[in-house]
Design a protein around this motif. Structure first.
Motif, mmCIF file in Angstrom:
data_model
loop_
_atom_site.group_PDB
_atom_site.id
_atom_site.type_symbol
_atom_site.label_atom_id
_atom_site.label_comp_id
_atom_site.label_asym_id
_atom_site.label_seq_id
_atom_site.Cartn_x
_atom_site.Cartn_y
_atom_site.Cartn_z
ATOM 1 N N ILE A 227 0.625 -1.244 0.035
ATOM 2 C CA ILE A 227 -0.006 0.188 -0.243
ATOM 3 C C ILE A 227 0.800 1.438 0.100
ATOM 4 O O ILE A 227 0.639 2.184 -0.785
ATOM 5 C CB ILE A 227 -0.850 0.103 1.323
ATOM 6 C CG1 ILE A 227 -1.893 -1.021 1.074
ATOM 7 C CG2 ILE A 227 -1.681 1.397 1.438
ATOM 8 C CD1 ILE A 227 -2.750 -1.404 2.317
ATOM 9 N N PHE A 230 2.193 1.999 -3.546
ATOM 10 C CA PHE A 230 1.088 2.723 -4.308
ATOM 11 C C PHE A 230 1.095 4.260 -4.056
ATOM 12 O O PHE A 230 0.835 4.943 -4.790
ATOM 13 C CB PHE A 230 -0.162 2.012 -4.130
ATOM 14 C CG PHE A 230 -0.522 0.908 -5.013
ATOM 15 C CD1 PHE A 230 -0.541 1.027 -6.400
ATOM 16 C CD2 PHE A 230 -0.318 -0.545 -4.623
ATOM 17 C CE1 PHE A 230 -0.760 0.049 -7.502
ATOM 18 C CE2 PHE A 230 -0.423 -1.667 -5.438
ATOM 19 C CZ PHE A 230 -0.708 -1.601 -6.824
ATOM 20 N N LEU A 231 0.897 4.639 -2.385
ATOM 21 C CA LEU A 231 0.908 6.013 -2.162
ATOM 22 C C LEU A 231 1.986 6.616 -2.789
ATOM 23 O O LEU A 231 2.007 7.848 -3.115
ATOM 24 C CB LEU A 231 0.920 6.021 -0.779
ATOM 25 C CG LEU A 231 -0.342 5.222 -0.039
ATOM 26 C CD1 LEU A 231 -0.477 5.381 1.380
ATOM 27 C CD2 LEU A 231 -1.672 5.846 -0.637
ATOM 28 N N SER A 234 1.670 7.420 -6.605
ATOM 29 C CA SER A 234 0.682 8.554 -6.657
ATOM 30 C C SER A 234 1.045 9.760 -6.410
ATOM 31 O O SER A 234 1.022 10.769 -7.122
ATOM 32 C CB SER A 234 -0.467 8.137 -5.823
ATOM 33 O OG SER A 234 -0.466 8.606 -4.719
ATOM 34 N N TRP A 293 -2.826 9.479 4.994
ATOM 35 C CA TRP A 293 -3.981 9.403 4.260
ATOM 36 C C TRP A 293 -4.695 10.652 3.962
ATOM 37 O O TRP A 293 -5.200 11.090 2.995
ATOM 38 C CB TRP A 293 -5.261 8.326 4.826
ATOM 39 C CG TRP A 293 -5.842 8.786 5.810
ATOM 40 C CD1 TRP A 293 -5.827 8.473 7.010
ATOM 41 C CD2 TRP A 293 -7.276 9.525 5.762
ATOM 42 N NE1 TRP A 293 -6.721 9.059 7.743
ATOM 43 C CE2 TRP A 293 -7.628 9.541 7.008
ATOM 44 C CE3 TRP A 293 -7.891 10.195 4.633
ATOM 45 C CZ2 TRP A 293 -8.774 10.446 7.306
ATOM 46 C CZ3 TRP A 293 -8.933 11.055 4.795
ATOM 47 C CH2 TRP A 293 -9.434 10.971 6.291
ATOM 48 N N LEU A 388 -5.541 7.933 -5.137
ATOM 49 C CA LEU A 388 -5.101 6.595 -4.531
ATOM 50 C C LEU A 388 -4.855 6.674 -3.342
ATOM 51 O O LEU A 388 -4.810 5.733 -2.477
ATOM 52 C CB LEU A 388 -3.840 6.184 -5.511
ATOM 53 C CG LEU A 388 -4.038 5.669 -6.942
ATOM 54 C CD1 LEU A 388 -2.576 5.363 -7.610
ATOM 55 C CD2 LEU A 388 -4.660 4.499 -6.757
ATOM 56 N N LEU A 391 -6.227 4.279 -0.353
ATOM 57 C CA LEU A 391 -5.647 3.047 -0.007
ATOM 58 C C LEU A 391 -5.075 3.416 1.517
ATOM 59 O O LEU A 391 -4.978 2.243 1.981
ATOM 60 C CB LEU A 391 -4.699 2.878 -0.929
ATOM 61 C CG LEU A 391 -5.116 2.272 -2.276
ATOM 62 C CD1 LEU A 391 -4.095 2.251 -3.438
ATOM 63 C CD2 LEU A 391 -5.929 1.095 -2.344
ATOM 64 N N ALA A 392 -4.692 4.423 1.838
ATOM 65 C CA ALA A 392 -4.059 4.819 3.156
ATOM 66 C C ALA A 392 -4.903 4.269 4.196
ATOM 67 O O ALA A 392 -4.598 3.845 5.642
ATOM 68 C CB ALA A 392 -3.632 6.037 3.143
ATOM 69 N N MET A 394 -6.419 1.640 4.530
ATOM 70 C CA MET A 394 -6.308 0.332 4.792
ATOM 71 C C MET A 394 -5.094 -0.071 5.564
ATOM 72 O O MET A 394 -4.918 -1.194 5.898
ATOM 73 C CB MET A 394 -6.172 -0.584 3.390
ATOM 74 C CG MET A 394 -7.399 -0.444 2.692
ATOM 75 S SD MET A 394 -7.573 -0.832 1.027
ATOM 76 C CE MET A 394 -6.869 -2.547 1.054
#
Length: 406
Positions: A227, A230-231, A234, A293, A388, A391-392, A394
């Motif tokens: 995750i 991915f962050l 982005s 997030w 995106l 997702l944070a 999670m």
């Protein structure tokens, strides 16, 4: 019992002189790196480069740093080498001198690769120094370290307007003084670093496993790292769209001059530096996950509105996006270090490497797309990347993270 031991253990004091020293070197290092993007408008005209070639220049430096940083960080976990810090800046010095006199696209690529090697040495080892000097303020320590780099990067647009427009490409030679100053400061930092007690890797890993018995499972840690990747994707691809192409967007769509466009980019980078500085202390107070997030997802309203705004509001949206988005990266690094205790060098190298690699790859791909479509299309397409950040949510809560201490 394990929890009691963590909470009652004495917390070392924060070594602010060392944190400020590596922050200053970060400022000098990133100001030298920012000469590359600052030269883009000059090089495009003087060497008749395409947007694809401009993207490849950024890609060459960033991908070099991306591949080398995790390797250097992993090696440092096994056996730290403090005096590699000033040696790394020597590569940057070579890159600066070569860039100042580069006659063509190929030599420019070689010069930025040398600068990429310098960054690959600097970032993971200096992040480790920040970790050692942090005491009980890891978020603040990483923010102090990172804000120097953000300030250095913000000088690029000013350099374009003040130095490179009147002096041209050879104006880069003045940054040899910055490289020499960085070498001297890094030697001082290396002296302090070499005096710090280093726990053997086996002991560090054992301690990390014991601390994580009541923490997260292996699968949960892997999922959290994915995750975070991915962050970082982005965040840094969006930042690449701004640093590499926003000035061209302003020139093409609003008809302003190169100097005027660079002031807008400067405002974005200054706002990014401010966001980086405030992000660490806020995360120490309100939690790592909460700030991560909020930072990335909270950028979306500004990034989405930016391409549809007039010149004034485009600048406002750009500044707001830079401030909110940049509070995340230093916190992501600290959060990942706490997920994998005992692997500070590897984690630092991995995430700094990802930041460089994704930023460079983003510049190359976006340059190719810009040649095929338009700069305005790039701005609109990248505007949705901060979404995106959802997702944070999670990510595990701070108190569940392996190695987390208050």
């Amino acid at each position: 019992m394990a929890k009691t031991a963590v909470t009652t253990a004495p917390i070392p004091s924060t070594v602010f002189p060392i944190l400020f020293a590596i922050s200053i070197v970060h400022l000098l290092n990133d100001s030298m790196q920012s000469t590359i993007s600052a030269l883009f408008p000059i090089l495009k005209d003087s060497l008749h480069l395409t947007y694809t070639q401009i993207g490849l220049i950024a890609f060459a430096m960033n991908i070099t740093a991306s591949f080398l940083q995790p390797v250097i960080g992993m090696y440092a976990d096994v056996k730290p080498r403090p005096y590699i810090l000033p040696i790394g800046v020597c590569f940057t010095l070579v890159g600066i001198v070569t860039l100042a006199v580069a006659p063509n696209f190929i030599v420019i690529l070689l010069s930025v690769i040398a600068m990429g090697v310098g960054s690959a040495v600097f970032h993971p080892e200096s992040s480790r120094v920040a970790y050692l000097a942090a005491g009980g303020k890891r978020g603040l320590a990483q923010s102090i370290f990172q804000v120097g780099g953000n300030i250095g990067s913000s000088l690029g647009p000013i350099m374009t307007a003040v130095i490179f427009v009147p002096l041209g490409q050879f104006g880069v030679i003045w940054f040899t003084f910055a490289a020499v100053a960085a070498i001297v400061i890094q030697y001082y930092v290396a002296n302090w670093y070499s005096r710090q007690p280093v726990q053997p890797r086996k002991a560090r890993n054992t301690a990390g496993l014991e601390a994580g018995v009541k923490g997260l499972s292996r699968n949960q840690v892997i999922a959290a790292i994915v995750i975070l990747v991915f962050l970082v994707f982005s965040k840094h691809v969006y930042i690449s769209s701004i640093t590499s192409f926003y000035s061209f967007y302003l020139i093409n769509d609003y008809g302003i001059t190169v100097e005027h466009a660079q002031l807008f980019l400067f405002a974005f980078l200054v706002a990014s530096a401010a966001g980086t500085f405030f992000g660490g202390p806020l995360a120490d107070r309100y939690g790592r996950r909460n700030i991560i997030w909020l930072s990335i997802l909270g950028t979306a309203p500004f990034s989405i509105l930016l391409p549809y705004s007039n010149l004034f509001w485009s600048g406002v949206m750009c500044v707001c996006a830079g401030f909110v988005l940049s509070s995340a990266f230093s916190i992501i690094v600290v959060y990942a270090q706490e997920l994998l205790p005992g692997k500070v060098g590897l984690v630092s190298g991995l995430f700094f490497g990802l930041a460089f690699g994704l930023g460079g790859l983003g510049s190359a791909v976006l340059g190719w797309i810009a040649d095929a479509t338009s700069i305005a299309f790039i701005m609109k397409m990248c505007a949705y990347l901060p979404l995106l950040g959802i997702l944070a949510i999670m990510l595990p809560k701070d108190e569940e993270v392996r190695g987390y201490t208050v």
